[in-house]
Design an enzyme around this catalytic site. Structure first.
Site, PDB file in Angstrom:
ATOM      1  N   HIS A  68       0.834  -1.219   0.000  1.00  0.00           N
ATOM      2  CA  HIS A  68       0.000   0.000   0.000  1.00  0.00           C
ATOM      3  C   HIS A  68       0.861   1.257   0.000  1.00  0.00           C
ATOM      4  CE1 HIS A  68      -3.786   2.125   0.486  1.00  0.00           C
ATOM      5  NE2 HIS A  68      -3.244   2.864   1.439  1.00  0.00           N
ATOM      6  N   HIS A  70       0.897   5.568  -1.471  1.00  0.00           N
ATOM      7  CA  HIS A  70       0.450   6.729  -2.239  1.00  0.00           C
ATOM      8  C   HIS A  70       1.740   7.504  -2.520  1.00  0.00           C
ATOM      9  CE1 HIS A  70      -3.598   5.804  -0.772  1.00  0.00           C
ATOM     10  NE2 HIS A  70      -3.124   5.825   0.447  1.00  0.00           N
ATOM     11  N   GLN A  73       2.566  11.288  -1.920  1.00  0.00           N
ATOM     12  CA  GLN A  73       2.574  11.842  -0.565  1.00  0.00           C
ATOM     13  C   GLN A  73       3.984  11.973   0.003  1.00  0.00           C
ATOM     14  OE1 GLN A  73      -0.381   9.868   1.904  1.00  0.00           O
ATOM     15  NE2 GLN A  73      -2.023  10.329   0.473  1.00  0.00           N
ATOM     16  N   ARG A  95      -5.222  15.437   6.524  1.00  0.00           N
ATOM     17  CA  ARG A  95      -5.750  15.234   5.175  1.00  0.00           C
ATOM     18  C   ARG A  95      -5.898  16.568   4.431  1.00  0.00           C
ATOM     19  NH1 ARG A  95     -11.597  12.851   3.443  1.00  0.00           N
ATOM     20  NH2 ARG A  95     -12.130  14.953   4.101  1.00  0.00           N
ATOM     21  N   TYR A 134      -5.040   7.581  -6.770  1.00  0.00           N
ATOM     22  CA  TYR A 134      -6.332   8.266  -6.881  1.00  0.00           C
ATOM     23  C   TYR A 134      -6.280   9.648  -7.505  1.00  0.00           C
ATOM     24  CZ  TYR A 134      -4.966  10.171  -2.253  1.00  0.00           C
ATOM     25  OH  TYR A 134      -4.308  10.755  -1.202  1.00  0.00           O
ATOM     26  N   ARG A 243     -16.836   5.388   2.535  1.00  0.00           N
ATOM     27  CA  ARG A 243     -17.188   6.811   2.595  1.00  0.00           C
ATOM     28  C   ARG A 243     -17.233   7.423   1.188  1.00  0.00           C
ATOM     29  NH1 ARG A 243     -13.779  10.618   2.081  1.00  0.00           N
ATOM     30  NH2 ARG A 243     -11.953   9.376   2.593  1.00  0.00           N
ATOM     31  N   HIS A 267      -9.548   1.058   1.427  1.00  0.00           N
ATOM     32  CA  HIS A 267      -9.346   1.532   2.806  1.00  0.00           C
ATOM     33  C   HIS A 267     -10.573   1.110   3.615  1.00  0.00           C
ATOM     34  CE1 HIS A 267      -6.893   5.036   0.949  1.00  0.00           C
ATOM     35  NE2 HIS A 267      -6.044   4.267   1.575  1.00  0.00           N
ATOM     36  N   HIS A 304      -5.684  -1.052   6.424  1.00  0.00           N
ATOM     37  CA  HIS A 304      -5.809  -0.579   7.817  1.00  0.00           C
ATOM     38  C   HIS A 304      -6.664  -1.537   8.664  1.00  0.00           C
ATOM     39  CE1 HIS A 304      -3.721   2.980   6.604  1.00  0.00           C
ATOM     40  NE2 HIS A 304      -4.677   3.356   5.783  1.00  0.00           N
ATOM     41  N   ASP A 355       2.297   3.361   2.841  1.00  0.00           N
ATOM     42  CA  ASP A 355       1.170   4.290   2.797  1.00  0.00           C
ATOM     43  C   ASP A 355       1.574   5.742   2.535  1.00  0.00           C
ATOM     44  OD1 ASP A 355      -1.371   5.307   2.986  1.00  0.00           O
ATOM     45  OD2 ASP A 355      -1.733   4.721   5.040  1.00  0.00           O
TER      46      ASP A 355
END
Ligand SMILES: [Zn+2]
Length: 494
Positions: A68, A70, A73, A95, A134, A243, A267, A304, A355
């Site tokens: 996992h 991103h 980041q 975030r 994403y 979500r 997630h 997670h 992550d």
């Protein structure tokens, strides 16, 4: 007439120790063919005409798989370690800071940031990565001419650094249940499953692993050059979270993934607020929702999965779904502790991810899986497997954690490596037995020493498909990658 295989095409890596079958063996060599596949592991005394590469004072281990990431980041490192005014800092305040960086990155910036993250992964012994991707559109939410231009930049970055990559293309439909759209999420949104799948199939046609994907998707054949090498890059599906993806959309995506045998990552239960919003919307927790709707499977990895009930753990166990823990990020964001002991007791397989890349040192993720539980439970060796105590007393726990970092990660993202056995790719790394962090270890305690105590500097060679990408602790592109990344950071944060 059949040609004799050319013995000179075989390469024998001969370190002091090789990690095979959960233990270290000496006087053994890893023999690979010219295509970078493991042929066999043999006694060094029986080597013949192979080209021998001696690795004195080195232990050789299978390459690790980061399930996992991103990658972009990586630009945030060091930028978020303060309390924002007059409020309690949390995942949600972090975030907003992350979004402010995400909205400012162009395609070339994504490439530079990704190369930096992947380079650090290579330096830490990672040979394959699952990129939970994403960022799709321009910062104002308008699509690029090529709706996958950013995904392709990430794949290109992995290819340059030499890592294998599963591009887990993320579906993101909304800000949340009864939540106003957040303009900072405009780059992620594909509001219908049709739109997502159209873009997904376009990406499937263009990744190097097209041959493998095309069989799954039953697409037309591509150009021959796009078909090789097929195990370097491939794709999977990643609904962002319950979500961000409403149930109807989610069912369509998972149905598609089932039909085409694609790995699915999501997630799940990272934050208590996500769980309570799901209960409010559906009357069920995220895992109960996934379970009762029949959306969990062996191809599913819940990333997670921290705030879960015993029933949720049983759901993962029954369906064969995996859990990906990201301990270095979870501690940085104050997410909570993955109940790894309960998962292991219930035979739920665990893998690991870096992550948010607040730190990229994969052994740190492996050891934190255990250490977080020690702090919580005030006891030691929480994840040790009692049934293994008599056979590998000192190695059992470390071997378990190392499996999370290797074979389990490979299963989660569909990577071909994870273990050194014939027929699998020669993806591996070495550690320096004289590195101060592990010096003095014996064969018996070498793995625990590496897992619990090694510094990243102990990792000296990293090889993917038989080709070195790191030697003597330096990546071949290190200077260029670092220089371009430093330029990006200056532009981004001036
Ligand atoms: Zn994530």
């Amino acid at each position: 007439m059949t040609a004799e295989p050319n013995p000179h095409l075989l390469i024998a890596w001969a370190p002091e120790f090789i990690y095979v079958g959960n233990r270290f063996e000496s006087n053994r060599a890893l023999v690979c063919d010219a295509a970078g596949t493991v042929v066999e592991i043999v006694d060094t005394a029986s080597l013949k005409d192979e080209k021998r590469i001696n690795l004195p004072r080195r232990a050789l281990l299978p390459g690790m798989v980061n399930a996992h990431s991103h990658a972009f980041q990586r630009v945030l490192r060091g930028k978020t370690e303060y309390r924002t005014a007059n409020q309690r800092d949390s995942f949600w305040t972090w975030r907003e800071l992350m979004y402010s960086a995400a909205t400012r990155l162009g395609p070339e910036d994504i490439y530079d940031a990704s190369r930096m993250a992947f380079l650090e992964m290579a330096l830490s012994g990672i040979t394959a990565v699952g990129e939970f991707h994403y960022l799709h559109h321009a910062p104002d939410g308008s699509p690029y001419d090529d709706p996958n231009v950013l995904a392709k930049e990430v794949i290109r970055a992995a290819g340059e650094v030499g890592l294998r990559i599963a591009l887990l293309r993320v579906a993101y439909a909304r800000s949340g249940f009864q939540t106003e759209p957040n303009p900072r999420q405009a780059r992620f949104i594909e509001s219908t499953p049709d739109r997502f799948l159209k873009h997904f199939e376009l990406l499937a046609r263009s990744v190097p692993g097209y041959a493998r994907v095309s069989r799954a998707l039953k697409l037309e054949e591509s150009t021959p050059e796009a078909c090789v090498p097929r195990d370097t890059a491939w794709i999977g599906i990643a609904p962002h979270s319950v979500r961000a993806v409403p149930l109807d959309y989610l069912k369509e995506l998972i149905g598609y993934a089932d039909q085409h045998d694609l790995k699915t990552h999501m997630h799940v239960a990272e934050q208590p607020a996500e769980v309570s919003a799901c209960v409010e919307e559906y009357g069920r927790t995220p895992v109960a929702l996934l379970q009762t709707e029949g959306l969990l499977s062996q191809r599913f990895t819940a990333v997670h999965a921290i705030h879960v009930t015993p029933k949720a753990i049983a759901s993962f166990a029954q369906t064969g779904a995996m859990v990906c823990a990201c301990p270095t990020t979870e501690r940085n964001l104050g997410d909570g502790v993955v109940p790894a002991d309960e998962y292991l007791k219930n035979q739920v397989a665990l893998c690991l991810g870096t992550d948010s890349h607040t730190q990229i040192d994969f052994f740190e993720d492996a050891r934190e899986l255990e250490y977080h539980l020690r702090l919580q439970k005030l006891e030691r060796a929480v994840l040790d497997d009692e049934s293994q105590v008599s056979s590998f007393k000192s190695q059992g726990l470390a071997a378990r954690l190392f499996d999370c970092a290797t074979v389990n990660g490979a299963r989660s993202i569909g990577a071909p490596g994870g273990a050194l056995v014939s027929g699998k790719p020669a993806d591996f790394f070495t550690v320096d037995l004289d590195d101060p962090s592990i010096a003095g270890a014996t064969t018996e305690d070498l793995l625990p020493a590496i897992v619990f105590s090694s510094s990243r500097a102990a990792i000296r060679e990293v090889v993917v498909a038989g080709k070195p990408i790191v030697s003597e602790g330096q990546h071949l592109l290190q200077e260029d990658v670092v220089e371009r990344f430093s330029d990006l950071q200056r532009r981004l944060w001036h």
